[in-house]
Design a protein around this motif. Structure first.
Motif, PDB file in Angstrom:
ATOM      1  N   LEU A  24      34.308  27.447  35.743  1.00 59.77           N
ATOM      2  CA  LEU A  24      33.657  28.339  34.702  1.00 59.77           C
ATOM      3  C   LEU A  24      34.591  29.621  34.403  1.00 59.77           C
ATOM      4  N   SER A  25      34.671  29.622  33.131  1.00 54.70           N
ATOM      5  CA  SER A  25      35.545  30.661  32.578  1.00 54.70           C
ATOM      6  C   SER A  25      34.988  32.202  33.109  1.00 54.70           C
ATOM      7  N   ARG A  26      33.862  32.421  33.280  1.00 56.31           N
ATOM      8  CA  ARG A  26      33.349  33.743  34.067  1.00 56.31           C
ATOM      9  C   ARG A  26      34.064  33.865  35.098  1.00 56.31           C
ATOM     10  N   ILE A  27      34.016  32.738  35.872  1.00 56.37           N
ATOM     11  CA  ILE A  27      34.709  32.963  37.437  1.00 56.37           C
ATOM     12  C   ILE A  27      36.071  33.130  37.422  1.00 56.37           C
ATOM     13  N   ALA A  28      36.768  32.188  36.480  1.00 54.84           N
ATOM     14  CA  ALA A  28      38.299  32.297  36.203  1.00 54.84           C
ATOM     15  C   ALA A  28      38.741  33.938  35.929  1.00 54.84           C
ATOM     16  N   ASP A  29      37.982  34.299  34.987  1.00 57.01           N
ATOM     17  CA  ASP A  29      38.306  35.562  34.404  1.00 57.01           C
ATOM     18  C   ASP A  29      37.907  36.777  35.296  1.00 57.01           C
ATOM     19  N   THR A  30      37.049  36.716  36.252  1.00 62.66           N
ATOM     20  CA  THR A  30      36.672  37.657  37.389  1.00 62.66           C
ATOM     21  C   THR A  30      37.719  37.577  38.126  1.00 62.66           C
ATOM     22  N   MET A  31      37.913  36.442  38.649  1.00 61.86           N
ATOM     23  CA  MET A  31      39.270  36.381  39.511  1.00 61.86           C
ATOM     24  C   MET A  31      40.552  36.921  39.114  1.00 61.86           C
ATOM     25  N   TYR A  32      40.880  36.745  38.055  1.00 64.59           N
ATOM     26  CA  TYR A  32      41.957  37.166  37.322  1.00 64.59           C
ATOM     27  C   TYR A  32      41.847  38.895  37.369  1.00 64.59           C
ATOM     28  N   TRP A  33      40.604  39.589  36.951  1.00 63.25           N
ATOM     29  CA  TRP A  33      40.521  41.054  36.982  1.00 63.25           C
ATOM     30  C   TRP A  33      40.816  41.394  38.334  1.00 63.25           C
ATOM     31  N   MET A  34      39.916  40.885  39.089  1.00 62.16           N
ATOM     32  CA  MET A  34      39.772  41.282  40.582  1.00 62.16           C
ATOM     33  C   MET A  34      40.905  41.522  41.358  1.00 62.16           C
ATOM     34  N   ASN A  35      42.095  40.681  40.754  1.00 61.08           N
ATOM     35  CA  ASN A  35      43.538  40.758  41.543  1.00 61.08           C
ATOM     36  C   ASN A  35      44.123  41.870  40.645  1.00 61.08           C
ATOM     37  N   ARG A  36      44.115  41.877  39.428  1.00 53.46           N
ATOM     38  CA  ARG A  36      44.748  42.810  38.591  1.00 53.46           C
ATOM     39  C   ARG A  36      44.412  44.312  39.199  1.00 53.46           C
ATOM     40  N   TYR A  37      43.339  44.648  39.345  1.00 54.34           N
ATOM     41  CA  TYR A  37      42.744  45.992  39.902  1.00 54.34           C
ATOM     42  C   TYR A  37      43.293  46.097  41.292  1.00 54.34           C
ATOM     43  N   ILE A  38      43.184  45.160  42.187  1.00 62.02           N
ATOM     44  CA  ILE A  38      43.824  45.345  43.658  1.00 62.02           C
ATOM     45  C   ILE A  38      45.205  45.910  43.392  1.00 62.02           C
ATOM     46  N   PHE A  59      39.088  32.405  27.944  1.00 60.10           N
ATOM     47  CA  PHE A  59      37.775  33.040  28.330  1.00 60.10           C
ATOM     48  C   PHE A  59      37.145  33.511  27.031  1.00 60.10           C
ATOM     49  N   ALA A  60      37.671  33.658  25.741  1.00 58.53           N
ATOM     50  CA  ALA A  60      36.925  34.249  24.646  1.00 58.53           C
ATOM     51  C   ALA A  60      35.999  33.264  24.179  1.00 58.53           C
ATOM     52  N   ASN A  61      34.946  33.699  23.825  1.00 58.31           N
ATOM     53  CA  ASN A  61      33.805  32.779  23.294  1.00 58.31           C
ATOM     54  C   ASN A  61      33.153  31.661  24.246  1.00 58.31           C
ATOM     55  N   TRP A 116      42.065  30.493  42.246  1.00 59.74           N
ATOM     56  CA  TRP A 116      43.287  31.003  42.896  1.00 59.74           C
ATOM     57  C   TRP A 116      44.397  31.265  41.873  1.00 59.74           C
ATOM     58  N   HIS A 117      44.619  30.238  41.226  1.00 58.09           N
ATOM     59  CA  HIS A 117      45.909  30.648  40.247  1.00 58.09           C
ATOM     60  C   HIS A 117      45.656  31.583  39.203  1.00 58.09           C
ATOM     61  N   PHE A 118      44.339  31.589  38.608  1.00 50.32           N
ATOM     62  CA  PHE A 118      43.918  32.896  37.699  1.00 50.32           C
ATOM     63  C   PHE A 118      44.468  34.127  38.416  1.00 50.32           C
ATOM     64  N   GLY A 119      44.070  34.293  39.694  1.00 52.49           N
ATOM     65  CA  GLY A 119      44.000  35.655  40.408  1.00 52.49           C
ATOM     66  C   GLY A 119      45.521  35.858  40.602  1.00 52.49           C
ATOM     67  N   LYS A 120      46.369  34.841  41.039  1.00 54.23           N
ATOM     68  CA  LYS A 120      47.648  35.134  41.024  1.00 54.23           C
ATOM     69  C   LYS A 120      48.183  35.618  39.697  1.00 54.23           C
ATOM     70  N   ILE A 121      47.816  34.843  38.521  1.00 50.31           N
ATOM     71  CA  ILE A 121      48.385  35.293  37.325  1.00 50.31           C
ATOM     72  C   ILE A 121      48.063  36.840  37.037  1.00 50.31           C
ATOM     73  N   GLY A 122      46.918  37.256  37.340  1.00 53.11           N
ATOM     74  CA  GLY A 122      46.428  38.568  37.004  1.00 53.11           C
ATOM     75  C   GLY A 122      47.337  39.757  37.938  1.00 53.11           C
ATOM     76  N   GLN A 123      47.465  39.389  39.176  1.00 48.63           N
ATOM     77  CA  GLN A 123      48.442  39.980  40.067  1.00 48.63           C
ATOM     78  C   GLN A 123      49.999  40.114  39.641  1.00 48.63           C
ATOM     79  N   LEU A 124      50.598  39.032  39.202  1.00 51.82           N
ATOM     80  CA  LEU A 124      51.877  39.016  38.747  1.00 51.82           C
ATOM     81  C   LEU A 124      52.000  39.589  37.579  1.00 51.82           C
ATOM     82  N   ILE A 125      51.154  39.669  36.709  1.00 48.97           N
ATOM     83  CA  ILE A 125      51.070  40.590  35.328  1.00 48.97           C
ATOM     84  C   ILE A 125      50.898  41.897  35.455  1.00 48.97           C
TER      85      ILE A 125
END
Length: 325
Positions: free
Chosen positions: A2-16, A311-313, A158-167
């Motif tokens: 689900l896009s919602r879960i992927a996006d949330t995982m992405y941002w959780m890791n960016r914020y950390i 994620f969009a739309n 997991w991979h979306f989370g890593k992408i967020g962290q790395l960016i």
């Protein structure tokens, strides 16, 4: 996924990652200020400049003072990118996808949250030496990285989370370099002095690169330090390494083994290629500040492309994931 879960995982890791970077920046900058000639603006203004939040700081405070900067970057609820707000946002993202996380990860996020909440309530920024507090936050975030790595299955989330962290990490490394080269040492007369070298050493320490740099190059020089933090392919906090690993995770998500199948892969691949074939002397000839500024804009473009591609739309985004990149 689900896009919602992927996006949330992405941002959780960016914020950390953002919170951990702020903690390490303030810890190292405090150390550097003890060795420098007392000048609050010269020592602490660059720290705000790193984050891109100088206009907000100016609107809230009339002067640059150590205590005010530490509060603004570490605890200020009015600063959407403060360490405190970053951890709060990471926790709220984690809460939104609680079933996707392990018990150990959730408990550690809560530990870091209550640590920074306690720091706000006890006004840690007013302490004569707040470094121990920032070290606890940094270690708490680093433990989150470890728990995330060893307890979460390698799904798309997991991979979306890593992408967020790395960016986020690549962005912060570029900002550290930018502020050192153009703000901390505006005069060419200081190049090569003891103070200059102590600043470069502090810069390496701020991204936990000092030991690995010394092992590879030994002598501290501006060119070699910049080369290490921008172009090194195996140091985990270098800009190039972050993009290499982010592309691997993105390719795993899409199943693409060559070329690109969406704008996110295209933008990230283009930016990674510019680093893979870059020469540090060419970067210096063109201006390190100009290069860092261009990199940050391109990286923001990658982040936007990830949102548009995945994620969009596809779901109604929750408000806490709209903070400035």
């Amino acid at each position: 996924m689900l896009s919602r879960i992927a996006d949330t995982m992405y941002w959780m890791n960016r914020y950390i990652e953002r919170a951990e970077n702020y903690a390490r920046f303030m810890d190292v900058n405090f150390n550097l200020s003890l060795e420098s000639v007392p000048d609050a603006e010269q020592q602490w203004k660059p720290l705000v400049m790193i984050t891109g939040d100088w206009p907000l700081y100016e609107s809230l405070y009339e002067t640059v003072e150590k205590e005010k900067v530490i509060y603004f970057l570490g605890f200020d609820p009015k600063n959407p990118n403060s360490m405190y707000n970053s951890i709060c946002n990471a926790r709220e993202n984690a809460r939104a996808i609680r079933p996707e996380l392990t018990k150990e990860l959730w408990e550690q996020i809560n530990y870091v949250y209550f640590l920074v909440k306690d720091g706000l309530e006890k006004k840690r920024w007013k302490e004569n030496d707040p470094r121990e507090f920032f070290k606890k936050v940094k270690k708490g975030c680093q433990m989150l990285y470890g728990i995330f790595a060893i307890t979460i299955s390698r799904t798309d989330g997991w991979h979306f989370g890593k992408i967020g962290q790395l960016i986020e990490r690549a962005d912060k490394t570029s900002r550290v370099l930018d502020v050192k080269y153009h703000i901390l040492l505006p005069s060419l007369q200081g190049v090569g002095t003891t103070f200059d070298l102590s600043q470069w050493a502090a810069l390496l320490k701020s991204v936990s690169a000092y030991d690995m740099y010394r092992k590879k190059y030994g002598k501290l020089t501006a060119v070699k330090i910049s080369e290490f933090l921008i172009l090194d392919e195996i140091f985990p906090r270098s800009m190039n390494f972050c993009l290499i690993q982010a592309e691997k995770s993105l390719n795993t998500i899409t199943g693409n083994e060559g070329g690109f199948s969406n704008s996110a892969e295209k933008q990230l691949g283009k930016l990674k290629s510019t680093l893979e074939f870059a020469d540090i002397n060419d970067i210096f000839d063109g201006g390190l500040h100009e290069y860092a500024d261009s990199f940050q804009k391109e990286l923001n473009g990658v982040s936007s492309a990830i949102y548009d591609s995945f994620f969009a739309n596809k779901y109604e985004s929750i408000n806490l994931n709209t903070t400035k990149q």
